[in-house]
Write a protein that holds these residues in place. Sequence first.
Motif, PDB file in Angstrom:
ATOM      1  N   LEU A 138       1.036  -1.242   0.087  1.00 27.57           N
ATOM      2  CA  LEU A 138      -0.145  -0.146  -0.169  1.00 27.57           C
ATOM      3  C   LEU A 138       0.812   1.273   0.006  1.00 27.57           C
ATOM      4  CD1 LEU A 138      -2.667  -0.891   2.497  1.00 27.57           C
ATOM      5  CD2 LEU A 138      -2.941  -0.924   0.118  1.00 27.57           C
ATOM      6  N   VAL A 139       2.046   1.059   0.349  1.00 28.42           N
ATOM      7  CA  VAL A 139       2.882   2.547   0.544  1.00 28.42           C
ATOM      8  C   VAL A 139       3.116   3.233  -0.883  1.00 28.42           C
ATOM      9  CG1 VAL A 139       5.368   3.158   0.738  1.00 28.42           C
ATOM     10  CG2 VAL A 139       4.175   1.296   2.423  1.00 28.42           C
ATOM     11  N   PHE A 140       3.215   2.498  -1.958  1.00 29.16           N
ATOM     12  CA  PHE A 140       3.619   3.087  -3.242  1.00 29.16           C
ATOM     13  C   PHE A 140       2.176   3.594  -3.748  1.00 29.16           C
ATOM     14  CE2 PHE A 140       3.215   2.809  -8.013  1.00 29.16           C
ATOM     15  CZ  PHE A 140       4.492   3.298  -8.271  1.00 29.16           C
ATOM     16  N   LEU A 144       1.523   7.642  -3.909  1.00 32.16           N
ATOM     17  CA  LEU A 144       1.565   8.361  -5.329  1.00 32.16           C
ATOM     18  C   LEU A 144       0.182   9.349  -5.427  1.00 32.16           C
ATOM     19  CD1 LEU A 144       1.802   6.674  -8.649  1.00 32.16           C
ATOM     20  CD2 LEU A 144      -0.487   7.317  -8.098  1.00 32.16           C
ATOM     21  N   VAL A 145      -0.783   8.815  -4.921  1.00 30.65           N
ATOM     22  CA  VAL A 145      -2.172   9.434  -4.954  1.00 30.65           C
ATOM     23  C   VAL A 145      -2.072  10.687  -3.950  1.00 30.65           C
ATOM     24  CG1 VAL A 145      -4.518   9.545  -4.097  1.00 30.65           C
ATOM     25  CG2 VAL A 145      -3.707   7.643  -5.260  1.00 30.65           C
ATOM     26  N   CYS A 146      -1.266  10.761  -2.969  1.00 31.42           N
ATOM     27  CA  CYS A 146      -0.982  11.880  -2.102  1.00 31.42           C
ATOM     28  C   CYS A 146      -0.144  12.925  -3.079  1.00 31.42           C
ATOM     29  CB  CYS A 146      -0.130  11.604  -1.003  1.00 31.42           C
ATOM     30  SG  CYS A 146       0.339  13.244   0.217  1.00 31.42           S
ATOM     31  N   GLY A 147       0.910  12.512  -3.697  1.00 42.19           N
ATOM     32  CA  GLY A 147       1.681  13.435  -4.593  1.00 42.19           C
ATOM     33  C   GLY A 147       0.617  13.923  -5.706  1.00 42.19           C
ATOM     34  N   GLY A 511      -2.964  11.159   4.897  1.00 42.73           N
ATOM     35  CA  GLY A 511      -2.867  11.104   6.044  1.00 42.73           C
ATOM     36  C   GLY A 511      -2.111   9.467   6.102  1.00 42.73           C
ATOM     37  N   GLY A 512      -2.197   8.546   4.927  1.00 42.48           N
ATOM     38  CA  GLY A 512      -1.358   7.692   4.882  1.00 42.48           C
ATOM     39  C   GLY A 512       0.005   7.891   4.675  1.00 42.48           C
ATOM     40  N   THR A 513       0.251   8.741   3.996  1.00 49.19           N
ATOM     41  CA  THR A 513       1.564   9.286   3.769  1.00 49.19           C
ATOM     42  C   THR A 513       2.550   9.845   4.856  1.00 49.19           C
ATOM     43  OG1 THR A 513       1.120   9.981   1.436  1.00 49.19           O
ATOM     44  CG2 THR A 513       3.068  10.946   2.079  1.00 49.19           C
ATOM     45  N   VAL A 517       5.721   8.111   6.299  1.00 45.24           N
ATOM     46  CA  VAL A 517       7.066   9.060   6.622  1.00 45.24           C
ATOM     47  C   VAL A 517       7.288   8.551   8.197  1.00 45.24           C
ATOM     48  CG1 VAL A 517       7.991  11.457   7.241  1.00 45.24           C
ATOM     49  CG2 VAL A 517       6.395  11.160   5.245  1.00 45.24           C
ATOM     50  N   ALA A 518       6.431   8.479   9.042  1.00 43.73           N
ATOM     51  CA  ALA A 518       6.751   8.149  10.628  1.00 43.73           C
ATOM     52  C   ALA A 518       7.601   6.835  10.293  1.00 43.73           C
ATOM     53  CB  ALA A 518       5.502   8.273  11.031  1.00 43.73           C
ATOM     54  N   LEU A 519       6.965   5.890   9.630  1.00 37.02           N
ATOM     55  CA  LEU A 519       7.589   4.515   9.634  1.00 37.02           C
ATOM     56  C   LEU A 519       9.074   4.701   9.185  1.00 37.02           C
ATOM     57  CD1 LEU A 519       4.633   2.497   8.258  1.00 37.02           C
ATOM     58  CD2 LEU A 519       5.732   2.202  10.631  1.00 37.02           C
TER      59      LEU A 519
END
Length: 538
Positions: A138-140, A144-147, A511-513, A517-519
């Motif tokens: 799910l990271v990718f 991508l959507v956040c960007g 929010g997922g992004t 970043v925190a991870l």
Amino acid sequence: MLGIRERGTAGGAAGKARGGTAERGARAARERPAGRWLWGAGTVLLVLAVHSNWHLASAAWLFPVFLLRYARLRPAWRGLPRVGYALGLAQLAWLASTGLVFVPSVVAVFAVLTVVQTLPFVADRLVAARSGAVWSTLVFPVVLVCGEYLFTLLAGFGDYGVLGFTQHGFLPLVQLASVTGVYGVSFVVAWTASVAHWAWGRGFRWREIRRGALVWAGVLALVLGAGGVRLVAFAPTTTTVRVAGVSAGHPAVRAGERALHGAGTELWRPRNLVRADPRRVRAALAPVTDDLVAATDREARAGARIVVWPETQARVLAPDRKRLLARVAAIARKRQVYVDTAFALHTPRPPYVRNVAALVTPEGKVARTYDKTHPTPMEPMTPGPGEVPVTGSPYGRLATVICYDADFPALMRQAADRGAGLLMVPANDWAGFESLHAQRAVLRSVEYGYAMVRQSVHGVATAVDHQGRVRAAADYFTADRQTLVAEVPVQPRTDTLYSRTGDLFALLCAGGTLLVVALGVRGRRSAAGVPAPGAGRP
């Protein structure tokens, strides 16, 4: 003896180090050719995937798989810049094909877009690579959507670079845009690539990938199944209105160009045009406006109830505006039609031109005049106030924006908020860009639940229903006279979930992004042996 043992131990350690170095060197040697092949295949597919006149929808699903794999196999400091280089090459190819490579402000914006598009690959390499769990896929897509969302929100260049637009012809998937906007389509495509890459890294061994593959397949089946049900069970009504889009024919355009050139000054410059002899200017502009008026009457006599002109093909001096609209009003009254006129209005003060659309009603009145809200970087004109006008009619509520305006989701949401059932879009494209806006109109109509008629001179004119079906198309470059005629479905206005909730899905990805970043920060702390905040406290 102690010294002998120490030397033996040191020699053994050195031997192991040399062996480890050799092993790593051999592994790098094996990976290097594969890395070059992966980068080459990913780059070629990427160029084919960029939304253009040549793009392949299937390439958008495939190119991330190869570039993700390449980034994983190479050291991050080397692989990620090369992925960014591939993305930059694709943007450069797009800019060259559309002619925008000669507009410095556009090149600068797309350089920023290249950086934004690289970030999902960075996140996958630095965060997802640390975990073999299926959640890492799910990271990718999340980044991508956040960007895509932040670029649309902050760059002021519309929603270009959004991967989901490449799927405009895949209608079951496109229906997802009615819930999430085009960003949901981007997510599905990117997640599919991420899952494929994750499975590739495990040698496609079913025991290891079964759970993740079944989750992905289940979600995709749900999305496509729901889209198919929406297309079949909630298809447009059989009640339609005949809409015609008209452009001046090539003979009239050539006659006008000859007259302008014969005037002896650079009348293509608005400043020169308003200062020239008005009689010569009127004679030069008349062939196109006369042809558009005649085409309006012709299509109205043939049964069209709404006629749409293209953007700025007609050019009118400010003192002649009322006369032109009076000619159109006479046809509108006689034929009982709505005419969405559009023209460049040349004014005596800087910037000497306005890009306007005026709706003439069957009563012969001008219901409203709209100035283009978002001029392109090539249009030195004052933007309009940004209010989308909506007018009631027997065929539903009618709204108008002009060309580039349709690339700004927030502006297009105004039409949905005001109950528009049909959006009329006078447009003016160019060779190399003729199909892109027509294809983007498919997802915009699905997002907000209205039909759209986009009459584009120097491009492809289209009529699209609220589920993204193209009802008619007319290419300016393949016909002597571009005329679009379509029976557009008329239905009671029904809001889509996206028109109600807005960019909620994109915000969730943002929010997922932050979580990604925190991870990533936590992972770097762990790798460096730095305790996380609060670690070691009683």
